[in-house]
Design a protein around this motif. Structure first.
Motif, PDB file in Angstrom:
ATOM      1  N   LYS B  25       0.664  -1.151   0.010  1.00  0.00           N
ATOM      2  CA  LYS B  25      -0.098  -0.120   0.012  1.00  0.00           C
ATOM      3  C   LYS B  25       1.006   1.361  -0.100  1.00  0.00           C
ATOM      4  O   LYS B  25       0.536   1.852  -0.713  1.00  0.00           O
ATOM      5  CB  LYS B  25      -1.110  -0.038   1.266  1.00  0.00           C
ATOM      6  CG  LYS B  25      -2.220  -0.643   0.958  1.00  0.00           C
ATOM      7  CD  LYS B  25      -3.183  -0.408   2.377  1.00  0.00           C
ATOM      8  CE  LYS B  25      -3.745  -1.862   2.721  1.00  0.00           C
ATOM      9  NZ  LYS B  25      -3.954  -1.836   4.059  1.00  0.00           N
ATOM     10  N   LYS B  26       1.696   1.260   0.967  1.00  0.00           N
ATOM     11  CA  LYS B  26       2.541   2.306   1.241  1.00  0.00           C
ATOM     12  C   LYS B  26       3.727   2.572   0.291  1.00  0.00           C
ATOM     13  O   LYS B  26       4.291   3.653   0.067  1.00  0.00           O
ATOM     14  CB  LYS B  26       2.798   2.723   2.728  1.00  0.00           C
ATOM     15  CG  LYS B  26       1.676   2.823   3.389  1.00  0.00           C
ATOM     16  CD  LYS B  26       2.142   2.991   4.848  1.00  0.00           C
ATOM     17  CE  LYS B  26       1.177   2.934   5.730  1.00  0.00           C
ATOM     18  NZ  LYS B  26       1.452   2.842   7.272  1.00  0.00           N
ATOM     19  N   GLY B  27       4.324   1.519  -0.336  1.00  0.00           N
ATOM     20  CA  GLY B  27       5.317   1.597  -1.161  1.00  0.00           C
ATOM     21  C   GLY B  27       5.203   2.487  -2.412  1.00  0.00           C
ATOM     22  O   GLY B  27       4.129   2.761  -2.876  1.00  0.00           O
ATOM     23  N   ASN B  28       6.492   3.006  -2.946  1.00  0.00           N
ATOM     24  CA  ASN B  28       6.162   3.779  -4.165  1.00  0.00           C
ATOM     25  C   ASN B  28       6.164   2.587  -5.477  1.00  0.00           C
ATOM     26  O   ASN B  28       6.197   1.460  -5.171  1.00  0.00           O
ATOM     27  CB  ASN B  28       7.210   4.778  -4.371  1.00  0.00           C
ATOM     28  CG  ASN B  28       8.649   4.016  -4.195  1.00  0.00           C
ATOM     29  OD1 ASN B  28       9.061   3.022  -4.486  1.00  0.00           O
ATOM     30  ND2 ASN B  28       9.489   4.915  -3.693  1.00  0.00           N
ATOM     31  N   THR B  29       6.269   3.000  -6.532  1.00  0.00           N
ATOM     32  CA  THR B  29       6.300   2.443  -7.806  1.00  0.00           C
ATOM     33  C   THR B  29       7.425   1.235  -7.703  1.00  0.00           C
ATOM     34  O   THR B  29       7.223   0.078  -7.934  1.00  0.00           O
ATOM     35  CB  THR B  29       6.356   3.164  -8.915  1.00  0.00           C
ATOM     36  OG1 THR B  29       5.856   4.625  -8.782  1.00  0.00           O
ATOM     37  CG2 THR B  29       5.475   2.622 -10.226  1.00  0.00           C
TER      38      THR B  29
END
Lengths: 283, 464
Positions: B25-29
């Motif tokens: 959820k919180k991770g970037n691409t």
């Protein structure tokens, strides 16, 4: 009062004497028959008519069927290697389970418990085919490697005993080491291991005994390769219908020959065993 | 506003601190992509070593899948389609075998591929989590661990991963994969009529289980008696060894006994002899013409040509086996209980004596409860060990005397020795696997219930 105690004491000693005779007699019979001069299997009497050392000598100047020296060294080599491997596995796992805390810990312990409930050789056939797939059943020497792997492969699951022992070593010792700047690895190698001689000996002995007493796996893997038999299969072969008339007394000689070293080893380390069972710190 | 304290975000020291959904959820691409391109997040943040290892493992798996794995999975579903046939070779004038599919190998490779896939999925999660940790650390401006830090962490906070890796590989290869394989076999038709490579076998669902429990069939008529003997045996063997061994230890350790070491030695001697040797010798000793019968004949207790059927009469065989097992097991219990018995607080005994308790009462009210408390895990292990006690039965009676009413089993066969006969002698692997699963279910229910209740499991940290 005094006479009563005397009677009780005598009764106890007599009972012990009777019991130990029961426990010693079969062993005595094995030793006795191993020196019996008459060949053939079962006799209609107990005490041998004559005594001889030939049974032992024949073991070592074996004919084609019985190659005791070879079997002995085979087993010894397999036992040594699988002892090293499985002791390493057991100590690693039990230390981790006892001292380190991480997410999967409880899960791992439950899985180990569950795996332990399947009958051990239910998977034997599958193990056999995996070893075949790995090409480990091609030659006799490779079969021995396979046997070592079989004996030690799953050893990591038998960590409960050693874990129980590590649990009794006070954590404060570890903490003192951390404060002095030791890593966890250092603590394991330099502090826990030296403190755990009894349980290490215990682990070593149990692992060492395995190959000497296992018949099933060895037989399945070795098949008819009698050059590479371990002691257990060899002795079993001697009792088979077509051999028992010839090798009955030699079988007992063989039993004595392998029992002596193992018994000595066992008795020497018995102390460690008892200490291992009852923990590091005495109450 | 601001009443609710915002939960401080943990510093992600190691990948396992993060959980997967959070990372996703919180991770970037880049982090999200790391779930699929292993090690991407690490490589982008100059964690070259860690990233490359992830990537290399993924590439290796993909190569495996393309060259071999996909085919193996296909075969796993069908368990082989081409049956081995005979083709007439006109040139040589003989029949030759045309290579068919080997259902056995199809199943095995399928299982291996599945286990590898599971490992790779796990690896993918690790990669994603690892990328997420690095991302968080970078956002907070913290030091990003280098490869050297990673190596060092194996000695410290990741020591468990380092120490467990080898044992786990061993366990997976020699316990888990074979076990999955055998469990699956229970759902196939791999019996003596379907032997690869000559014949194919196929998935049959629950048919084997149905056969095992169908009313009136020979299999069911074997299963229930064998099961009940297994349970009777396990109870008798465990309880008798435990009680008698403890009594023996008490007898040797009581105050009045002289030469304690000597007595202990006499009994320990039988433990020291390899069990294999003891059992084989016992088999010959109780043979129809063996020394026990000879002694009985000479004493005139039985006729000169008679012999007591120690292993050939079902009831006698059962009793003989239990007795021999006592002979083997008692010294062992004696040995392991001696230390624990000495740990029982002496005050308890003194108090009981002052109150005028007899020796029997003391044993019943103090010694036994104490020993039961300490030894319960031990007892459970030995109970399960006895249910699976292959050696004693196989080497003593070999399961005999055989019975015509049974499906390839004898009167003293335990479930495990029956399993052995079905697989090794009879080649009914599917039935063997069914029995294995049933044994497991029995053991699991029995021991999980009791084991979880024992104090030793609940407060394992009590002594630390």
């Amino acid at each position: 009062m005094k006479t009563k105690r005397f009677i009780v004491n005598t009764a106890c000693h007599i009972l012990l004497a009777v019991l130990s005779v029961i426990w010693i007699l079969p062993i005595f019979y094995v030793v006795l028959t191993s020196f019996r001069a008459e060949s053939g299997s079962y006799k209609s009497y107990i005490w041998p008519r004559g005594f001889t050392l030939d049974n032992y000598i024949n073991l070592f100047h074996g004919n084609t069927n019985i190659n005791f020296t070879r079997w002995f060294t085979n087993t010894l080599v397999i036992a040594i290697f699988s002892t090293i491997l499985s002791a390493f596995f057991v100590l690693c796992v039990s230390y981790v389970m006892s001292r380190l805390r991480f997410k999967m810990r409880k899960k791992f312990m439950n899985i180990a418990l569950i795996l332990g409930m399947f009958p051990g050789f239910m998977s034997m056939i599958a193990v056999y085919y995996i070893l075949k797939g790995l090409g480990l059943l091609e030659t006799g020497v490779l079969k021995q490697v396979a046997l070592v792997l079989v004996y030690s492969g799953g050893a990591g699951l038998g960590f409960y005993m050693a874990k129980g022992f590590f649990d009794t070593i006070p954590k404060s010792i570890d903490e003192a080491a951390y404060i002095d700047g030791a890593t966890k690895w250092d603590t394991f190698v330099r502090i826990t291991i030296p403190l755990s001689k009894p349980i290490i000996t215990y682990t070593l002995i149990t692992a060492f005994m395995g190959p000497w007493v296992d018949y099933i796996f060895a037989k399945v893997i070795m098949g008819n390769d009698s050059q590479y038999y371990t002691i257990a299969i060899g002795l079993w072969t001697m009792l088979e219908q077509e051999f028992v008339e010839y090798y009955y007394t030699q079988f007992y000689a063989g039993c004595v020959m392998i029992s002596i070293p193992i018994a000595i080893l066992f008795l020497l380390t018995q102390k460690c065993y008892v200490e291992g069972v009852s923990g590091a710190v005495k109450g | 506003m601001g009443i609710k304290k915002k939960k401080a975000q943990p510093v992600y020291d190691r990948p396992s601190d993060a959980n997967i959904s959070q990372a996703f959820k919180k991770g970037n691409t880049v982090t999200k992509a790391s779930f699929f391109v292993f090690g991407l997040g690490n490589l982008m943040n100059r964690q070259i070593g860690r990233g490359l290892i992830f990537l290399a493992l993924e590439i290796a798996y993909i190569i495996y899948l393309i060259t071999f794995g996909i085919g193996a999975l296909g075969d796993f579903i069908t368990l082989g389609t081409a049956q081995q046939g005979e083709v007439y070779n006109a040139a040589l004038g003989i029949y030759e075998y045309s290579a068919g599919d080997d259902s056995m190998l199809c199943l095995l490779y399928g299982v291996i591929t599945l286990v590898m896939t599971a490992a790779v999925v796990f690896l993918g999660c690790m990669s994603g989590k690892s990328a997420f940790c690095t991302q968080v650390r970078k956002e907070k401006g913290k030091h990003i661990p280098t490869f050297r830090d990673d190596i060092r962490s194996l000695k410290e906070e990741n020591l468990h991963a380092f120490l467990l890796s080898f044992p786990i590989i061993g366990i997976v290869c020699f316990t888990i994969v074979p076990l999955i394989f055998m469990i699956l076999i229970a759902f196939t038709s791999y019996d003596h009529e379907h032997q690869p490579p000559g014949n194919l076998f196929d998935w049959v669902g629950l048919d084997n289980f149905k056969a095992m429990f169908s009313q009136g069939s020979k299999l069911a008529g074997t299963f229930w008696p064998v099961l009940s003997w297994t349970l009777i045996w396990a109870v008798f063997a465990t309880v008798s060894c435990f009680i008698l061994g403890m009594l023996l230890a008490l007898l040797i350790n009581r105050k009045g006994t002289r030469a304690k070491g000597f007595w202990r030695f006499m009994f320990v001697l039988s433990v020291a002899v390899p069990q294999f040797v003891t059992l084989l010798s016992m088999r010959t000793i109780f043979n129809a013409n063996g020394p026990v019968n000879v002694i009985l004949r000479q004493l005139g207790m039985i006729g000169a040509t008679e012999s007591i059927p120690f292993f050939t009469n079902a009831l006698y065989a059962k009793i003989t086996i239990i007795c021999i097992n006592i002979w083997i097991g008692v010294p062992f219990t004696m040995l392991s209980t001696t230390g624990i018995l000495q740990n029982i607080p002496a005050e308890l005994y003194e108090a009981a004596k002052i109150d005028g308790a007899s020796a029997a009462t003391i044993f019943r009210k103090i010694t036994l409860p104490y020993m039961l408390f300490v030894m319960t895990p031990n007892l459970i292990t030995s109970f399960t060990g006895n249910i699976n006690n292959f050696n004693v039965i196989f080497l003593l009676s070999g399961g005999g005397p055989d019975s015509m009413d049974y499906y390839y089993a004898g009167k003293t066969d335990l479930l495990v020795t029956w399993l052995y006969r079905l697989t090794i002698t009879q080649k009914d692997y599917n039935l063997g696997a069914v029995i294995g699963i049933l044994v497991f279910i029995i053991l699991a229910t029995l021991s999980l219930i009791t084991y979880r209740r024992t104090g030793a499991y609940k407060d394992e940290g009590a002594f630390q």
